[in-house]
Design a protein around this motif. Structure first.
Motif, PDB file in Angstrom:
ATOM      1  N   THR A   3       0.477  14.931   2.080  1.00  0.00           N
ATOM      2  CA  THR A   3      -0.358  13.950   2.753  1.00  0.00           C
ATOM      3  C   THR A   3      -0.761  12.831   1.803  1.00  0.00           C
ATOM      4  O   THR A   3      -1.185  13.076   0.670  1.00  0.00           O
ATOM      5  N   VAL A   4      -0.661  11.593   2.267  1.00  0.00           N
ATOM      6  CA  VAL A   4      -1.127  10.421   1.527  1.00  0.00           C
ATOM      7  C   VAL A   4      -1.931   9.554   2.483  1.00  0.00           C
ATOM      8  O   VAL A   4      -1.467   9.254   3.584  1.00  0.00           O
ATOM      9  N   GLY A   5      -3.141   9.178   2.071  1.00  0.00           N
ATOM     10  CA  GLY A   5      -3.963   8.342   2.933  1.00  0.00           C
ATOM     11  C   GLY A   5      -4.325   9.003   4.239  1.00  0.00           C
ATOM     12  O   GLY A   5      -4.548   8.339   5.239  1.00  0.00           O
ATOM     13  N   ARG A  10       0.843  -1.188   0.000  1.00  0.00           N
ATOM     14  CA  ARG A  10       0.000   0.000   0.000  1.00  0.00           C
ATOM     15  C   ARG A  10       0.884   1.246   0.000  1.00  0.00           C
ATOM     16  O   ARG A  10       1.835   1.344   0.768  1.00  0.00           O
ATOM     17  N   ALA A  11       0.527   2.189  -0.843  1.00  0.00           N
ATOM     18  CA  ALA A  11       1.326   3.407  -0.949  1.00  0.00           C
ATOM     19  C   ALA A  11       1.160   4.256   0.301  1.00  0.00           C
ATOM     20  O   ALA A  11       0.059   4.669   0.647  1.00  0.00           O
ATOM     21  N   ASP A  26      -5.683  11.652  -2.715  1.00  0.00           N
ATOM     22  CA  ASP A  26      -4.377  11.048  -2.953  1.00  0.00           C
ATOM     23  C   ASP A  26      -4.106  10.895  -4.443  1.00  0.00           C
ATOM     24  O   ASP A  26      -3.002  11.152  -4.930  1.00  0.00           O
ATOM     25  N   ALA A  27      -5.138  10.461  -5.194  1.00  0.00           N
ATOM     26  CA  ALA A  27      -4.973  10.242  -6.638  1.00  0.00           C
ATOM     27  C   ALA A  27      -4.694  11.547  -7.368  1.00  0.00           C
ATOM     28  O   ALA A  27      -3.851  11.605  -8.268  1.00  0.00           O
ATOM     29  N   VAL A  28      -5.399  12.614  -6.988  1.00  0.00           N
ATOM     30  CA  VAL A  28      -5.185  13.912  -7.636  1.00  0.00           C
ATOM     31  C   VAL A  28      -3.774  14.409  -7.375  1.00  0.00           C
ATOM     32  O   VAL A  28      -3.075  14.879  -8.282  1.00  0.00           O
ATOM     33  N   ARG A  29      -3.317  14.310  -6.115  1.00  0.00           N
ATOM     34  CA  ARG A  29      -1.991  14.794  -5.776  1.00  0.00           C
ATOM     35  C   ARG A  29      -0.919  13.959  -6.456  1.00  0.00           C
ATOM     36  O   ARG A  29       0.069  14.489  -6.976  1.00  0.00           O
ATOM     37  N   ALA A  30      -1.119  12.614  -6.506  1.00  0.00           N
ATOM     38  CA  ALA A  30      -0.144  11.753  -7.173  1.00  0.00           C
ATOM     39  C   ALA A  30      -0.088  12.042  -8.666  1.00  0.00           C
ATOM     40  O   ALA A  30       0.986  12.039  -9.280  1.00  0.00           O
ATOM     41  N   ASP A  31      -1.263  12.351  -9.262  1.00  0.00           N
ATOM     42  CA  ASP A  31      -1.296  12.674 -10.682  1.00  0.00           C
ATOM     43  C   ASP A  31      -0.551  13.977 -10.951  1.00  0.00           C
ATOM     44  O   ASP A  31       0.195  14.092 -11.938  1.00  0.00           O
ATOM     45  N   ASP A  32      -0.729  14.962 -10.075  1.00  0.00           N
ATOM     46  CA  ASP A  32      -0.002  16.227 -10.224  1.00  0.00           C
ATOM     47  C   ASP A  32       1.507  16.001 -10.144  1.00  0.00           C
ATOM     48  O   ASP A  32       2.281  16.554 -10.917  1.00  0.00           O
ATOM     49  N   THR A  36     -15.564   8.297   3.641  1.00  0.00           N
ATOM     50  CA  THR A  36     -14.326   8.977   4.036  1.00  0.00           C
ATOM     51  C   THR A  36     -13.128   8.390   3.296  1.00  0.00           C
ATOM     52  O   THR A  36     -12.242   9.124   2.833  1.00  0.00           O
ATOM     53  N   ALA A  37     -13.123   7.055   3.158  1.00  0.00           N
ATOM     54  CA  ALA A  37     -12.027   6.404   2.434  1.00  0.00           C
ATOM     55  C   ALA A  37     -12.033   6.790   0.959  1.00  0.00           C
ATOM     56  O   ALA A  37     -10.971   6.994   0.353  1.00  0.00           O
ATOM     57  N   VAL A  38     -13.235   6.915   0.364  1.00  0.00           N
ATOM     58  CA  VAL A  38     -13.329   7.318  -1.039  1.00  0.00           C
ATOM     59  C   VAL A  38     -12.779   8.728  -1.236  1.00  0.00           C
ATOM     60  O   VAL A  38     -12.015   9.000  -2.180  1.00  0.00           O
ATOM     61  N   LEU A  39     -13.150   9.648  -0.342  1.00  0.00           N
ATOM     62  CA  LEU A  39     -12.627  11.012  -0.425  1.00  0.00           C
ATOM     63  C   LEU A  39     -11.110  11.023  -0.286  1.00  0.00           C
ATOM     64  O   LEU A  39     -10.409  11.716  -1.034  1.00  0.00           O
ATOM     65  N   ARG A  40     -10.606  10.269   0.676  1.00  0.00           N
ATOM     66  CA  ARG A  40      -9.163  10.227   0.903  1.00  0.00           C
ATOM     67  C   ARG A  40      -8.429   9.693  -0.326  1.00  0.00           C
ATOM     68  O   ARG A  40      -7.423  10.253  -0.767  1.00  0.00           O
ATOM     69  N   ASP A  41      -8.950   8.619  -0.913  1.00  0.00           N
ATOM     70  CA  ASP A  41      -8.309   8.050  -2.103  1.00  0.00           C
ATOM     71  C   ASP A  41      -8.364   9.031  -3.271  1.00  0.00           C
ATOM     72  O   ASP A  41      -7.424   9.103  -4.080  1.00  0.00           O
TER      73      ASP A  41
END
Length: 387
Positions: free
Chosen positions: A193-195, A145-146, A374-380, A366-371
């Motif tokens: 922040t991640v997760g 897990r990342a 994380d996905a948006v920031r990782a994509d950036d 909450t987990a969906v929002l967090r993911d």
């Protein structure tokens, strides 16, 4: 061995539209003079050399000048990339530059391959851990897990494995760009922040003699062996109380650490003033701030006329003007910024869900929002890396 620890130069960054290249040049001059005058054996720069992935030409020229001046002193320098840098761009020509004693460590795969320097007491292994974006490096380090703790722990396992294979008595220094538990953040650092988690425990770095951290802009000591140098210049008014400095580290023959804090040149003091416009203009206690860069927060119930022009008459270097009328938190008209102050993107999104439907998100939501965050920031981050 005497090591000069610095980080977060952010070359090319401005301060509220004020060009900081001149001040950054003064810092580089102080750094080079310190290396010469204090007989430094090695310089470490723990990431965020540049402020963005594609820095302006003037920033690249200043970096080039710094490398030439350090190389001319014959003092080895070890640098890693931070979350603001483009690791690929910073690492171009690393092999050739390394022959001049400037060692760029930007590849996560090389975390366990040190730069080995020697003094009268033997070898010192310098391990460079560039900023490790979990979503991009989890496969390299074989984690399921990342997360920051997982990838840093895996990188440190490689460090400890390499160190264990070296002759007894080999001392070690790790450069890392991360948010370590116990550190104090400021407004000028980019969120990593991640997760829902940004910080990693200092225990991740157990087993080495000194950890030279970058990312947080305040100089601070996590433990006697784990320290942030902080940025050499202030890049937000939240750093008004910072003492900008570098760490001069003496690494003893037995791996003991002695640290001395050396001040960086300050182009101009910072001041955060709050009150009514008339009060700020009349208060004699504020005379000491008339030459400072000023952030003024006006608390007048009604916005006064020409506030910036009037402030500039007394405080000619006013750079930021904020309106925050003194009202109770439940009174209408309280500023949006004030309501959101200190809240993360995740918390703001959860509050919005509660506002819209009357109840906050459940555990799955909450987990969906967090993911999603994380996905948006990782994509950036991936787009910056690809530049």
């Amino acid at each position: 061995m005497r090591v000069l620890h610095t980080s977060d130069w952010h070359l090319g960054r401005s301060f509220h539209r004020v060009n900081m290249l001149g001040a950054q040049g003064e810092f580089i001059a102080r750094l080079v003079e310190t290396v010469r005058a204090r007989e430094v054996d090695a310089v470490v720069v723990s990431g965020d050399v540049y402020d963005r992935a594609v820095p302006p030409l003037a920033a690249v020229e200043l970096f080039d000048d710094a490398l030439h001046r350090l190389a001319a002193l014959g003092v080895p320098t070890v640098m890693i990339s931070g979350n603001h840098d483009s690791a690929r761009r910073l690492g171009v020509g690393a092999g050739l530059i390394g022959r001049a004693g400037i060692h760029l460590r930007t590849e996560p795969s090389a975390a366990g391959t040190p730069v080995v320097l020697a003094d009268a007491h033997g070898d010192v292994a310098f391990y460079g851990l560039p900023y490790l974006e979990p979503a991009l490096v989890k496969d390299e380090f074989g984690v399921d897990r990342a997360g920051h703790e997982a990838v840093l722990a895996a990188a440190m396992d490689r460090v400890r494995a390499d160190l264990a294979a070296r002759p007894a008595g080999t001392r070690s220094v790790v450069l890392a760009h991360a948010f370590v538990t116990g550190g104090r953040a400021s407004d000028s650092e980019r969120d990593i922040t991640v997760g829902g988690v940004a910080a990693v425990p200092a225990e991740v770095f157990d087993g080495v003699d000194y950890v030279a951290l970058g990312h947080l802009h305040g100089c601070q000591t996590i433990t006697g062996r784990v320290r942030y140098s902080g940025s050499p210049l202030a890049y937000s008014f939240s750093e008004a109380d910072h003492r900008k400095s570098m760490w001069l580290i003496d690494l003893g023959a037995d791996g003991s650490v002695t640290a001395e804090r050396l001040d960086c040149p300050r182009p101009r003091p910072l001041a955060r003033l709050r009150g009514t416009l008339d009060g700020l203009l009349a208060d004699p206690a504020l005379d000491v701030h008339e030459d400072a860069w000023v952030e003024a927060t006006l608390t007048d119930p009604v916005r006064p006329a020409d506030p910036m022009a009037r402030l500039a008459e007394r405080f000619p270097h006013t750079l930021s003007l904020v309106f925050d009328p003194d009202r109770g938190p439940d009174e209408p008209g309280v500023s949006y910024a004030r309501r959101l102050s200190g809240r993360s993107d995740q918390q703001i999104a959860e509050d919005f869900v509660a506002h819209v439907r009357g109840s906050g998100p459940d555990e799955r939501e909450t987990a969906v929002l967090r993911d999603a965050f994380d996905a948006v920031r990782a994509d950036d981050t991936a787009r910056e890396v690809a530049r």
